[in-house]
Design a protein around this motif. Sequence first.
Motif, PDB file in Angstrom:
ATOM      1  N   ALA A 106       0.827  -1.207   0.000  1.00  0.00           N
ATOM      2  CA  ALA A 106       0.000   0.000   0.000  1.00  0.00           C
ATOM      3  C   ALA A 106       0.860   1.257   0.000  1.00  0.00           C
ATOM      4  CB  ALA A 106      -0.927  -0.004   1.212  1.00  0.00           C
ATOM      5  N   ALA A 107       1.918   1.252   0.798  1.00  0.00           N
ATOM      6  CA  ALA A 107       2.790   2.426   0.878  1.00  0.00           C
ATOM      7  C   ALA A 107       3.519   2.681  -0.442  1.00  0.00           C
ATOM      8  CB  ALA A 107       3.805   2.235   2.009  1.00  0.00           C
ATOM      9  N   LEU A 108       4.028   1.637  -1.057  1.00  0.00           N
ATOM     10  CA  LEU A 108       4.802   1.788  -2.287  1.00  0.00           C
ATOM     11  C   LEU A 108       3.940   2.200  -3.483  1.00  0.00           C
ATOM     12  CD1 LEU A 108       7.287  -1.226  -1.995  1.00  0.00           C
ATOM     13  CD2 LEU A 108       7.723   1.195  -1.552  1.00  0.00           C
ATOM     14  N   THR A 109       2.665   1.862  -3.453  1.00  0.00           N
ATOM     15  CA  THR A 109       1.787   2.217  -4.576  1.00  0.00           C
ATOM     16  C   THR A 109       0.937   3.451  -4.296  1.00  0.00           C
ATOM     17  OG1 THR A 109       0.103   0.660  -3.749  1.00  0.00           O
ATOM     18  CG2 THR A 109       1.633  -0.161  -5.427  1.00  0.00           C
ATOM     19  N   CYS A 110       1.206   4.127  -3.178  1.00  0.00           N
ATOM     20  CA  CYS A 110       0.426   5.307  -2.821  1.00  0.00           C
ATOM     21  C   CYS A 110       0.477   6.421  -3.885  1.00  0.00           C
ATOM     22  CB  CYS A 110       0.890   5.857  -1.467  1.00  0.00           C
ATOM     23  SG  CYS A 110      -0.142   7.202  -0.836  1.00  0.00           S
ATOM     24  N   PRO A 111       1.637   6.737  -4.467  1.00  0.00           N
ATOM     25  CA  PRO A 111       1.661   7.784  -5.497  1.00  0.00           C
ATOM     26  C   PRO A 111       0.713   7.498  -6.664  1.00  0.00           C
ATOM     27  CG  PRO A 111       3.875   7.317  -4.754  1.00  0.00           C
ATOM     28  CD  PRO A 111       2.998   6.268  -4.143  1.00  0.00           C
ATOM     29  N   LEU A 112       0.637   6.239  -7.056  1.00  0.00           N
ATOM     30  CA  LEU A 112      -0.274   5.874  -8.142  1.00  0.00           C
ATOM     31  C   LEU A 112      -1.724   6.024  -7.703  1.00  0.00           C
ATOM     32  CD1 LEU A 112       1.623   2.716  -9.407  1.00  0.00           C
ATOM     33  CD2 LEU A 112       1.321   4.850 -10.669  1.00  0.00           C
ATOM     34  N   ASP A 113      -1.995   5.765  -6.440  1.00  0.00           N
ATOM     35  CA  ASP A 113      -3.349   5.918  -5.923  1.00  0.00           C
ATOM     36  C   ASP A 113      -3.758   7.388  -5.907  1.00  0.00           C
ATOM     37  OD1 ASP A 113      -5.659   4.518  -4.664  1.00  0.00           O
ATOM     38  OD2 ASP A 113      -5.192   5.836  -2.989  1.00  0.00           O
ATOM     39  N   VAL A 114      -2.812   8.258  -5.605  1.00  0.00           N
ATOM     40  CA  VAL A 114      -3.087   9.699  -5.573  1.00  0.00           C
ATOM     41  C   VAL A 114      -3.506  10.212  -6.953  1.00  0.00           C
ATOM     42  CG1 VAL A 114      -2.046  11.992  -5.283  1.00  0.00           C
ATOM     43  CG2 VAL A 114      -1.598  10.196  -3.599  1.00  0.00           C
ATOM     44  N   PRO A 156      -4.080   6.575   6.064  1.00  0.00           N
ATOM     45  CA  PRO A 156      -5.345   5.831   6.006  1.00  0.00           C
ATOM     46  C   PRO A 156      -5.286   4.644   5.053  1.00  0.00           C
ATOM     47  CG  PRO A 156      -5.756   8.188   5.930  1.00  0.00           C
ATOM     48  CD  PRO A 156      -4.272   8.002   5.798  1.00  0.00           C
ATOM     49  N   ARG A 157      -4.604   4.812   3.922  1.00  0.00           N
ATOM     50  CA  ARG A 157      -4.515   3.720   2.951  1.00  0.00           C
ATOM     51  C   ARG A 157      -3.770   2.527   3.528  1.00  0.00           C
ATOM     52  NH1 ARG A 157      -4.494   1.931  -2.250  1.00  0.00           N
ATOM     53  NH2 ARG A 157      -2.595   0.957  -3.048  1.00  0.00           N
ATOM     54  N   VAL A 158      -2.621   2.785   4.139  1.00  0.00           N
ATOM     55  CA  VAL A 158      -1.851   1.700   4.759  1.00  0.00           C
ATOM     56  C   VAL A 158      -2.648   1.079   5.902  1.00  0.00           C
ATOM     57  CG1 VAL A 158       0.190   1.175   6.146  1.00  0.00           C
ATOM     58  CG2 VAL A 158       0.410   2.599   4.102  1.00  0.00           C
ATOM     59  N   GLY A 159      -3.345   1.924   6.659  1.00  0.00           N
ATOM     60  CA  GLY A 159      -4.104   1.440   7.804  1.00  0.00           C
ATOM     61  C   GLY A 159      -5.203   0.467   7.429  1.00  0.00           C
ATOM     62  N   TRP A 160      -6.047   0.861   6.460  1.00  0.00           N
ATOM     63  CA  TRP A 160      -7.182  -0.019   6.146  1.00  0.00           C
ATOM     64  C   TRP A 160      -6.743  -1.273   5.406  1.00  0.00           C
ATOM     65  CZ3 TRP A 160      -8.886  -1.773   1.483  1.00  0.00           C
ATOM     66  CH2 TRP A 160      -8.566  -1.071   0.322  1.00  0.00           C
ATOM     67  N   ILE A 161      -5.700  -1.154   4.580  1.00  0.00           N
ATOM     68  CA  ILE A 161      -5.219  -2.350   3.889  1.00  0.00           C
ATOM     69  C   ILE A 161      -4.523  -3.286   4.862  1.00  0.00           C
ATOM     70  CG2 ILE A 161      -3.544  -3.179   2.180  1.00  0.00           C
ATOM     71  CD1 ILE A 161      -4.313  -0.855   0.409  1.00  0.00           C
ATOM     72  N   SER A 162      -3.814  -2.724   5.840  1.00  0.00           N
ATOM     73  CA  SER A 162      -3.151  -3.541   6.851  1.00  0.00           C
ATOM     74  C   SER A 162      -4.162  -4.345   7.654  1.00  0.00           C
ATOM     75  CB  SER A 162      -2.345  -2.635   7.796  1.00  0.00           C
ATOM     76  OG  SER A 162      -1.832  -3.373   8.887  1.00  0.00           O
ATOM     77  N   VAL A 163      -5.214  -3.681   8.115  1.00  0.00           N
ATOM     78  CA  VAL A 163      -6.245  -4.362   8.893  1.00  0.00           C
ATOM     79  C   VAL A 163      -7.006  -5.359   8.016  1.00  0.00           C
ATOM     80  CG1 VAL A 163      -8.390  -4.071  10.193  1.00  0.00           C
ATOM     81  CG2 VAL A 163      -6.505  -2.455  10.508  1.00  0.00           C
ATOM     82  N   GLY A 164      -7.367  -4.918   6.811  1.00  0.00           N
ATOM     83  CA  GLY A 164      -8.105  -5.797   5.902  1.00  0.00           C
ATOM     84  C   GLY A 164      -7.314  -7.034   5.535  1.00  0.00           C
TER      85      GLY A 164
END
Length: 216
Positions: A106-114, A156-164
């Motif tokens: 999730a962290a590494l793909t965050c720029p693409l998500d933005v 938030p992105r790392v958080g929800w993907i981590s829990v999920g």
Amino acid sequence: MPVRATQVGEVAACLIRVPTGVVTQRMQVGQYSSFVEAVRGIAAQPGGLSTFYLGFWTTVAREIPFSFIQFPMYEGLKKTWACRQGSETTPMQGAICGSLSGSLAAALTCPLDVVKTRMMLGSKSASGQLYQGTLSSLRTVAVEEGPSALLKGMGPRVGWISVGGSVARRFARACTSTEQAEPHRRHGCRASQDRCPYLDGRVCPPPSQDLLLRGV
């Protein structure tokens, strides 16, 4: 899973995921007040039905690396953990591995998500231009707002993907263990005493060492 199969699968999934994302995100930011209004409004845009697929290739570019990072890392962490403790990982340990692998992906793909989000929303850059093209959009955001802007929403992105990821892996392992233990229950295999046909004739290990025998 073969690389080509993964790529085809992600592209196919995005055919549904992207239009849904466009409608959902535009409703969330208040552009439309209802689903029907959103569908009609988006379809009426100058781009027509293609508006539903804004950010399609950027989404694909996000999902494929995500899968290539998450799943191999998940399996690698499980294998390493199992080797160090001398037994299969438990569902909880598998959940931790899933959480860690999902967080990194999730962290590494965050720029693409933005940039994917901005393209889906039809947002404009500081110069008044629509975000178009993955690399071009990444460059525009970095130049106009600074590189840190590409990491917006990472928490938030790392958080929800981590829990999920943790919950999904835990339940998947628990369900798999139950299903695999059923043949042993049916033929009355006794741990550490009988040679089990489901383990190529090897003696069944104790339940504490083999998830296949949990519940026997």
